[in-house]
Design a protein around this motif. Sequence first.
Motif, PDB file in Angstrom:
ATOM      1  N   ASP A  82      25.355  20.679  -4.181  1.00 50.60           N
ATOM      2  CA  ASP A  82      26.545  19.828  -4.179  1.00 50.60           C
ATOM      3  C   ASP A  82      26.694  19.144  -5.528  1.00 50.60           C
ATOM      4  O   ASP A  82      27.808  19.054  -6.077  1.00 50.60           O
TER       5      ASP A  82
ATOM      6  N   GLN B 104      32.658  21.378 -11.811  1.00 52.57           N
ATOM      7  CA  GLN B 104      34.071  21.004 -11.719  1.00 52.57           C
ATOM      8  C   GLN B 104      34.433  19.963 -12.772  1.00 52.57           C
ATOM      9  O   GLN B 104      35.521  20.014 -13.359  1.00 52.57           O
ATOM     10  N   GLN B 105      33.526  19.028 -13.014  1.00 57.75           N
ATOM     11  CA  GLN B 105      33.785  18.030 -14.057  1.00 57.75           C
ATOM     12  C   GLN B 105      33.911  18.689 -15.423  1.00 57.75           C
ATOM     13  O   GLN B 105      34.785  18.314 -16.230  1.00 57.75           O
TER      14      GLN B 105
ATOM     15  N   GLU C 213      27.729  21.808  -8.174  1.00 54.33           N
ATOM     16  CA  GLU C 213      29.142  22.192  -8.048  1.00 54.33           C
ATOM     17  C   GLU C 213      30.056  21.093  -8.578  1.00 54.33           C
ATOM     18  O   GLU C 213      31.053  21.367  -9.262  1.00 54.33           O
ATOM     19  N   ASP C 214      29.701  19.851  -8.289  1.00 60.88           N
ATOM     20  CA  ASP C 214      30.507  18.729  -8.789  1.00 60.88           C
ATOM     21  C   ASP C 214      30.467  18.678 -10.313  1.00 60.88           C
ATOM     22  O   ASP C 214      31.496  18.442 -10.964  1.00 60.88           O
TER      23      ASP C 214
END
Length: 542
Positions: free
Chosen positions: A64, A71-72, A67-68
């Motif tokens: 998690d 995306q950032q 993935e975050d």
Amino acid sequence: MSLTMRIAIAQNNYIVGDIKHNLHLIQKSLQQAETQNAELLVLSELALCSYPPEDLLLRSDLYDLIEDALQQLAQLNSSVALVVGHPTKEGDLIFNCASFIHQGRVQVTYKKQLLPNYSVFDEKRYFTAGKENCVIPFKGVNVGILICEDLWFPEPARNCKNAGAQIIVSPNASPYYYGKGHRRETEVGARAKENQIPVLYVNQVGGQDELLFDGASIAYGIDGKSVFTANEFEEDFVVFEFDEHLNQISTDRITSQQLHDEAEIWQALVLGTRDYIHKNGMSGALLGLSGGIDSAVTLAVAVDALGAGNVNAVMMPFKYTASMSIEDATAEAEALGIEFDIISIEPMYQAFMTQLAEKFTGTEPNVTEQNIQARSRGTLLMALSNKFGRIVLTTGNKSEVAVGYCTLYGDMCGGFNPLKDVPKTMVYRLANYRNSISPVIPERVITRAPSAELAPDQKDEDNLPPYDILDPILQAYVEEDKSIAEIVALGFDEAVVRRVIWLVDINEHKRRQSAPGVRISPRAFGRDRRYPITSGYGRQFT
């Protein structure tokens, strides 16, 4: 008209599991790449979580965070494309990946094909091998991606070239040992020459528990030779130009001067010690300073790593301690400008012996009394560590650790051992090297016969072969897995060889309880050499 592409590499010092910190470093590198008009930025292997994450890879919440972070990075919508390493989980399968991020999204993710599972590597415990090549058309150039081990064997690079790659960029986390740089140049350079393709090899830098990553990222030309080598043992950022027409890679930077011999090992010890202490949230260290060679070299490493204001030493004399040992320890502390105390262990030792007197009635003194001295010192050091919040550095070298010439809960007390993988003969060479920079170790510390000073007129050679004999035997047995017959064939006395091997084998239980230390050899104790404590193997040869 030739087409050129500006490719930057960031050789960063990440922290395993600290996604937020690592993401910040990557964002800073992206800003630097933008400032220098780079079009592509390549990072090291598993940069987002750092290498090796070990069983953190089994935690679902890690992905998690990964993935975050991806995306950032995508949402930054940087003008610079990015190759960033990270783990990916698909169902029950985990992959070692590198993603190509551009135009606000992850364009493609490459999965590492060859998974090392030897020496310090455990990748097959976690990862599934990828099966596909990855060649990305970008700015008119076909960029191939291979990760670390993929470049150590011919097939992945050959397949990448056959798929149309014009340059290969390779994220790496290649652990250091002395001489590793030469092997990289031989193996990875061969891939460039075999395929007539430039290779940009980006390595991690920094200490991670016992492992050390030396950086020294390399650009290889189509002749298989290095075009440029980045700094060793420190972070670096370099921008290259790839000329598609000339099929060559170049940079305006002058290649970094590479370290050799004792200078290389010294910087490895300094970086490994500094990172272990700082990355674990500590600022300072303390150690017992005996007036001997091992503690003198450990002290110098600690000061070079942390600064004099962050290192304390204590001399803990007993009735067997020679006056020259106190004098030399004091001189070392003064030369390096550290806080230094002298605290006798005599009252502690006598308290132990008083309490044990009834139980010991009718017995003769033996190693027990020597070990009580060492354990008194260990208790004193750990008390100071607890009270003042500084990690205790143990000072045993590889030769001593190998044959058990050390005391559990005594001189083995502590949280980190800079010399754990350094043979005694190398300790002397390092002392002379450090003195060539500035004189911090008295000459007689180097020239006097080594002694634990736990008994009257004690010398190491009372219990062990001379170190110039012991160390080659240990190298042959521990690092090269040679048999008794093979070692004897090298010219060593068979009785000596058998005794050394017996000592190594029966002391595995001590090594399992020893502090971690910087790995500088191809075969260090710890995660590198894993022998059973309970074993009858050696009995066959006695």
